[in-house]
Design a protein around this motif. Sequence first.
Motif, mmCIF file in Angstrom:
data_model
loop_
_atom_site.group_PDB
_atom_site.id
_atom_site.type_symbol
_atom_site.label_atom_id
_atom_site.label_comp_id
_atom_site.label_asym_id
_atom_site.label_seq_id
_atom_site.Cartn_x
_atom_site.Cartn_y
_atom_site.Cartn_z
ATOM 1 N N GLY A 79 0.810 -1.215 0.000
ATOM 2 C CA GLY A 79 0.000 0.000 0.000
ATOM 3 C C GLY A 79 0.841 1.263 0.000
ATOM 4 O O GLY A 79 2.061 1.208 0.174
ATOM 5 N N ARG A 80 0.171 2.391 -0.166
ATOM 6 C CA ARG A 80 0.859 3.695 -0.241
ATOM 7 C C ARG A 80 2.019 3.622 -1.222
ATOM 8 O O ARG A 80 3.149 4.008 -0.898
ATOM 9 N N ASN A 119 2.856 5.237 -3.823
ATOM 10 C CA ASN A 119 3.552 6.457 -4.246
ATOM 11 C C ASN A 119 4.659 6.853 -3.266
ATOM 12 O O ASN A 119 5.715 7.333 -3.670
ATOM 13 N N SER A 120 4.378 6.615 -1.978
ATOM 14 C CA SER A 120 5.414 6.958 -1.001
ATOM 15 C C SER A 120 6.494 5.884 -0.925
ATOM 16 O O SER A 120 7.642 6.157 -0.557
ATOM 17 N N VAL A 121 6.126 4.668 -1.298
ATOM 18 C CA VAL A 121 7.116 3.582 -1.338
ATOM 19 C C VAL A 121 8.293 3.997 -2.203
ATOM 20 O O VAL A 121 9.467 3.834 -1.837
ATOM 21 N N ALA A 122 7.941 4.578 -3.358
ATOM 22 C CA ALA A 122 8.971 4.962 -4.314
ATOM 23 C C ALA A 122 10.050 5.816 -3.654
ATOM 24 O O ALA A 122 11.247 5.524 -3.785
ATOM 25 N N THR A 123 9.610 6.842 -2.915
ATOM 26 C CA THR A 123 10.603 7.739 -2.316
ATOM 27 C C THR A 123 11.224 7.157 -1.059
ATOM 28 O O THR A 123 12.435 7.223 -0.863
ATOM 29 N N LEU A 124 10.357 6.543 -0.222
ATOM 30 C CA LEU A 124 10.854 6.006 1.050
ATOM 31 C C LEU A 124 11.875 4.890 0.848
ATOM 32 O O LEU A 124 12.831 4.750 1.618
ATOM 33 N N ASN A 182 7.997 5.134 -10.094
ATOM 34 C CA ASN A 182 6.730 5.671 -9.610
ATOM 35 C C ASN A 182 5.932 4.576 -8.896
ATOM 36 O O ASN A 182 6.256 3.393 -8.959
ATOM 37 N N GLY A 183 4.898 5.013 -8.181
ATOM 38 C CA GLY A 183 4.119 4.088 -7.369
ATOM 39 C C GLY A 183 3.513 2.948 -8.164
ATOM 40 O O GLY A 183 3.503 1.803 -7.718
ATOM 41 N N LYS A 184 3.018 3.306 -9.340
ATOM 42 C CA LYS A 184 2.403 2.306 -10.198
ATOM 43 C C LYS A 184 3.377 1.179 -10.531
ATOM 44 O O LYS A 184 3.042 -0.007 -10.486
ATOM 45 N N SER A 185 4.562 1.603 -10.902
ATOM 46 C CA SER A 185 5.585 0.639 -11.290
ATOM 47 C C SER A 185 5.939 -0.267 -10.113
ATOM 48 O O SER A 185 6.111 -1.483 -10.285
ATOM 49 N N CYS A 186 6.031 0.326 -8.915
ATOM 50 C CA CYS A 186 6.362 -0.451 -7.716
ATOM 51 C C CYS A 186 5.272 -1.479 -7.423
ATOM 52 O O CYS A 186 5.549 -2.650 -7.152
ATOM 53 N N ARG A 187 4.030 -1.008 -7.471
ATOM 54 C CA ARG A 187 2.922 -1.919 -7.201
ATOM 55 C C ARG A 187 2.919 -3.088 -8.189
ATOM 56 O O ARG A 187 2.792 -4.257 -7.812
#
Length: 225
Positions: A31-32, A34-39, A45-50
Motif C-alpha cells: 500500500g501507499r 507512491n510513497s514507497v517509491a521515495t521512502l 513511480n508508485g504504479k511501477s512499484c505496485r
Amino acid sequence: MGGNEERWRKGPWTAEEDRLLMHHVSLHGEGRWNSVATLAGLRRNGKSCRLRWVNYLRPDLKRGRITPHEETIILDLHARWGNRWSTIARSLPGRTDNEIKNYWRTHFKKKSKVALDESAKLKMRQLKRQKFQQEQRQQQLQQLQMQQNIADMKRIMSFLEESENQVEYMPPTVVGKQKDRASNGCCYGSSYALETSMSEDFGMWDGLWNLDDVHGPNFHAAKAS
DNA sequence: AAATCCACCAACCGCAAAGGA
DNA sequence: CTCCTTTGCGGTTGGTGGATT
C-alpha cells in the motif's frame, strides 16, 4: 514530460531495485505505493512499484507453467466472465491477472479466430455438457418440487371436498398413452417426460456444442458481455 | 550460419473507481 | 459536493530466447 522522465526510471527492474522494494514491503507492508517509491530510495513511480510487487515479487506467487487443470479453470471462467482477468485470477491462487491474460492471449486468442484444436474443443464441450447437466438436474428438482406441491394441493383439495361432501375418494385412473406405457412396463408420468426431454435436449445440445467450432470460444463470452 | 517466426513474459499506458481532504 | 490522489484493471507494447526455414 522531460522532468518526469528524469525523475522516474522505466524499463526492466534491476536486482538491487527488487531488493529495495522487497525490503521496504517487508518492513511497512503493501500500500501507499507512491510513497514507497521515495521512502525505499527507488526512482520508480508508485504504479511501477505496485506492478512489480504484485506480478513478480509477492512471496505467494506460484512459479512455473500453467497446469492443464489451471488451463481448464481459465477456459471455464473466461467463458463465464470474459476478459475479467483479476476475477479469474482470484480463483487461481498464486497466479496473477497479468499472467493469465498473457497465457490466454498466446494460447487462445488466435484460436478464437481460426478453428479450435481438437483437445480444446473437447474440453469446451465437456465443460458445457457438465454445466448443462447441472442445470438440467436443478430443473428436474424444481419440476419435481412443483409436481409435489401440486399433488399436495390436490390431496388437500380432495380431502376438503371429501370432508365437505362426505363423498368417497376415487383414485385417478390411468388413460390413453400413459395406460399403454404402463402396460408395456415403461416408466411414465413425470420421470418419463423428463427422460424424453433430456434425451431430446441432448440431441439438440450436441448440435449446440458445435457452435463453437464455427464461432470460436469467444462467441458465448462475447454474447454474455 | 543468418534470417525469420513464434511463444512467452515483463512492463507501460490510459482509464475508471474508490477514498480522503 | 467537488477536487485530488491513490489504486486497480484491462489493453497493448517491446524484449528475449528457442524453433524453424
